[in-house]
Scaffold this active site. Sequence first.
Site, PDB file in Angstrom:
ATOM      1  N   ASP A   1       0.021  -6.208  -0.413  1.00 34.18           N
ATOM      2  CA  ASP A   1      -1.104  -6.421  -1.287  1.00 34.18           C
ATOM      3  C   ASP A   1      -0.626  -7.629  -2.198  1.00 34.18           C
ATOM      4  O   ASP A   1       0.454  -7.428  -3.070  1.00 34.18           O
ATOM      5  CB  ASP A   1      -1.226  -5.153  -2.044  1.00 34.18           C
ATOM      6  CG  ASP A   1      -1.860  -3.928  -1.266  1.00 34.18           C
ATOM      7  OD1 ASP A   1      -2.643  -4.218  -0.441  1.00 34.18           O
ATOM      8  OD2 ASP A   1      -1.197  -2.888  -1.886  1.00 34.18           O
TER       9      ASP A   1
ATOM     10  N   CYS B   1       0.812  -1.145  -0.070  1.00 34.36           N
ATOM     11  CA  CYS B   1       0.171   0.096   0.083  1.00 34.36           C
ATOM     12  C   CYS B   1       0.851   1.332  -0.095  1.00 34.36           C
ATOM     13  O   CYS B   1       2.024   1.293   0.767  1.00 34.36           O
ATOM     14  CB  CYS B   1      -1.071  -0.068   1.168  1.00 34.36           C
ATOM     15  SG  CYS B   1      -1.988   1.371   1.365  1.00 34.36           S
TER      16      CYS B   1
END
Length: 283
Positions: A197, A190
């Site tokens: 992620d 992120c």
Amino acid sequence: MTLTTTHIADPSHASPLGKATEYQSHYAPELLYPIPRQLKRSELGITDANLPFVGEDLWNAYELSWLNSKGKPVVAVGTFRVPANSPNLIESKSFKLYLNSFNQSSFDNIAAVSATMSRDLSAAAGSPIIVTLEPLSASPLASIGTPDGILLDELDITCDRYQPEPALLATLPGENVEETLYSHLLKSNCLVTGQPDWAMVVIRYRGKPIDRAGLLRYIVSFRNHNEFHEQCVERIFSDIRVRCQPEVLAVHARYTRRGGLDINPFRSTGDYAAPDNTREIRQ
């Protein structure tokens, strides 16, 4: 109601991400936080006025609820299609908080909820958003699958680059090919919080054969890179387009869910249609 972007150098750092949050359970459209796409596109030499791709960001929402006119809860799943040419993306935590604000809000029917969400999200993104809501009482179906293509992940490669390295991309001699290559090894972080992620990325193209080992190393090179999902996909698309110069190209990623949402960006030269909404196994 008018939603505007915050006029600071990087509005992502003023978003709700990474901050203590007070959850609201009554309708609050002001929670939506738009971020101009152009901020990161400028790094790639892309302008909103001359996009090299078409596409969308497909969001799936798994934690949707509101009250009917008698105060009884309704639960649903939803899809939200945000066009790639919208001026803004919607920051994901603000999206989650906005959806949570429906929990104790009363609506006459599902059409009223859908219309409200479409209005608010379209205002935030700056372009029309297609909203589809399916109550669980209607037994909506979902499918899990893998692309019809070649998995790269079993290639025996050495990796030592963990920031995006376009120089890893190259083509091989030979006749043009048309193929679909995919990998489950895409991992980025992120932009604001640094949280990992995880995603499957799919590359479909026609042109000179792309060196598969180099492509997989390139995908792995995102491992320590901080960027939003949508921005990562546009970076991958742009790097392949510049380095490999395919005649046609599409890049699609399916990210694992967080906060009841998953994001699935798709970018294409326009020759390939967006794939259907088949979940990756981790979704």
